[in-house]
Design an enzyme around this catalytic site. Structure first.
Site, mmCIF file in Angstrom:
data_model
loop_
_atom_site.group_PDB
_atom_site.id
_atom_site.type_symbol
_atom_site.label_atom_id
_atom_site.label_comp_id
_atom_site.label_asym_id
_atom_site.label_seq_id
_atom_site.Cartn_x
_atom_site.Cartn_y
_atom_site.Cartn_z
ATOM 1 N N SER A 166 0.830 -1.196 0.000
ATOM 2 C CA SER A 166 0.000 0.000 0.000
ATOM 3 C C SER A 166 0.877 1.263 0.000
ATOM 4 O O SER A 166 1.661 1.471 -0.915
ATOM 5 C CB SER A 166 -0.953 -0.050 1.193
ATOM 6 O OG SER A 166 -2.005 0.866 1.048
ATOM 7 N N ASP A 226 -9.802 -5.412 -4.216
ATOM 8 C CA ASP A 226 -9.179 -4.410 -3.348
ATOM 9 C C ASP A 226 -10.111 -3.196 -3.289
ATOM 10 O O ASP A 226 -10.278 -2.490 -4.281
ATOM 11 C CB ASP A 226 -7.813 -4.021 -3.918
ATOM 12 C CG ASP A 226 -6.992 -3.171 -2.976
ATOM 13 O OD1 ASP A 226 -7.582 -2.367 -2.231
ATOM 14 O OD2 ASP A 226 -5.757 -3.299 -2.997
ATOM 15 N N HIS A 280 -7.528 -5.863 -0.047
ATOM 16 C CA HIS A 280 -6.341 -5.017 0.103
ATOM 17 C C HIS A 280 -5.340 -5.642 1.082
ATOM 18 O O HIS A 280 -4.142 -5.639 0.830
ATOM 19 C CB HIS A 280 -6.764 -3.633 0.601
ATOM 20 C CG HIS A 280 -5.663 -2.635 0.637
ATOM 21 N ND1 HIS A 280 -5.015 -2.176 -0.490
ATOM 22 C CD2 HIS A 280 -5.079 -1.987 1.683
ATOM 23 C CE1 HIS A 280 -4.095 -1.299 -0.158
ATOM 24 N NE2 HIS A 280 -4.107 -1.166 1.163
#
Length: 280
Positions: free
Chosen positions: A99, A231, A260
Site C-alpha cells: 500500500s 481491493d 487489500h
C-alpha cells in the site's frame, strides 16, 4: 541487536527490527498506512524460517518511531528507509512494500537503492503508485472527496474510524462470504492507535496525492507486482495494472477475490509467491 532506533538528519528516531543471519540476503519490508512494522509478522517469520535476514521499520510518526509533526511525506519516508538501510549496511536487498509502503519502495529504489547499488529486487503489493487521486490526467483515480472523508473521520474519532476500516473494506470483512477474524481487526486497530494522529492525518495526502509515475519509470530492478481484484482501498485498475506498464522489468499477478490486506488474510498463498520471486 534484534531491534533498535536510528536517528535521521532531522532528529527523527526511526524504530526498526533486524532478525536473522546478518550474512544472509536481506528482505526489507515497508508497511502501509497507518500501521507499523508489526503488520509484517507473517512475512518476517516466514522468510526468517527460510534462512533470510528480515528487516522492517516503523515509518516516522507511526508505531514506535517519533511522533513528528514535520516530514510526513513520501520524500521523507524514502529518505528514512534509506537511513535504516545505510545504518545496517544492507546490500543485495529485496524491498517489499504494501500500500503506502509500496510508494515508499518505489521512491526509495528510484532515488537511493538503485543509485547506491543496494537493491536487487522490489515487490509492490496492493500499492498506491502511480497516483491514487483522480485528476484530469488520471481519470480512473479516486475523487478528492473520498480522502477528505478519511481526514474528517480521523479528526472526529480516530479510534472508531480505524475500527471501521479494519472490520470493513481493508480485509474485505464486509463481504457476505468473508471469514472475519476479530484478532486481525484488533491488531490493525492496535497498530494504528500506536502512531501519531498528525502524522497519519498528513499521511493521507502523502499516499493519495503523490504522483510517482517517474519513480516507477526509473525502477530497473526486477519488480513483482501483486494485487487482489477485490481491493476496496486501492483500485487495482488504477494501480497494479498501470505499475506494470511503467516499470522497466515488471511481473504482474492479480488474485481473484483477494482484498487489500491479502498479505494477512491469504499469507499462505502470498508468502510462497514472494519466496519464489526472491529465489528466481
Amino acid at each position: 541487536m534484534a531491534s533498535g532506533f536510528i536517528k535521521t538528519k532531522d532528529g527523527t528516531e526511526i524504530f526498526y527490527k533486524d532478525w536473522g543471519p546478518k550474512d544472509a540476503q536481506p528482505i526489507v519490508f515497508h508497511h502501509g498506512w497507518p500501521l507499523s512494522a508489526d503488520d509484517w509478522d507473517a512475512q518476517m517469520l516466514f522468510f526468517l524460517a527460510n534462512g533470510y535476514r528480515t528487516v522492517a521499520h516503523d515509518r516516522r510518526g507511526h508505531g514506535r518511531s517519533t511522533q513528528v509533526d514535520t516530514g510526513n511525506d513520501m520524500d521523507h519516508y524514502a529518505a528514512d528507509a534509506s537511513a535504516v538501510v545505510e545504518h545496517l549496511d544492507l546490500r543485495n536487498a529485496v524491498h517489499i512494500g504494501h500500500s503506502t509502503g509500496g510508494g515508499e519502495v518505489a521512491r526509495y529504489v528510484a532515488r537511493y537503492g538503485q543509485p547506491q547499488g543496494r537493491v536487487a529486487k522490489a515487490v509492490l503489493v496492493s500499492s498506491v503508485p502511480p497516483l491514487m487521486l483522480k485528476t484530469p490526467n488520471n481519470p480512473g483515480g479516486t475523487p478528492l472527496s473520498v480522502f477528505d472523508g478519511f481526514r474528517a473521520a480521523l479528526a472526529a474519532n480516530r479510534a472508531q474510524f480505524y475500527r471501521d476500516v479494519a472490520s470493513g473494506p481493508f480485509y474485505g470483512f464486509n463481504r457476505p462470504d468473508a471469514k472475519v477474524s476479530q484478532g486481525v481487526i484488533d491488531n490493525w486497530w492496535r497498530q494504528g492507535m500506536m502512531g501519531g494522529a498528525i502524522a497519519q492525518y498528513e499521511g493521507i495526502k502523502a499516499f493519495s496525492e503523490t504522483d510517482q509515475t517517474d519513480d516507477l519509470k526509473a525502477m530497473a530492478v526486477p519488480t513483482l507486482i501483486l494485487q487482489g481484484d477485490d481491493d476496496q482501498i486501492v483500485p487495482y485498475k488504477d494501480a497494479s495494472m498501470l505499475q506494470v506498464k511503467l516499470v522497466q522489468n515488471g511481473t504482474l499477478k492479480i488474485y481473484k477475490g483477494y482484498p487489500h490486506g491479502m498479505l494477512t488474510t491469504h499469507a499462505d498463498v502470498i508468502n510462497p509467491d514472494l519466496l519464489a520471486f526472491v529465489k528466481g
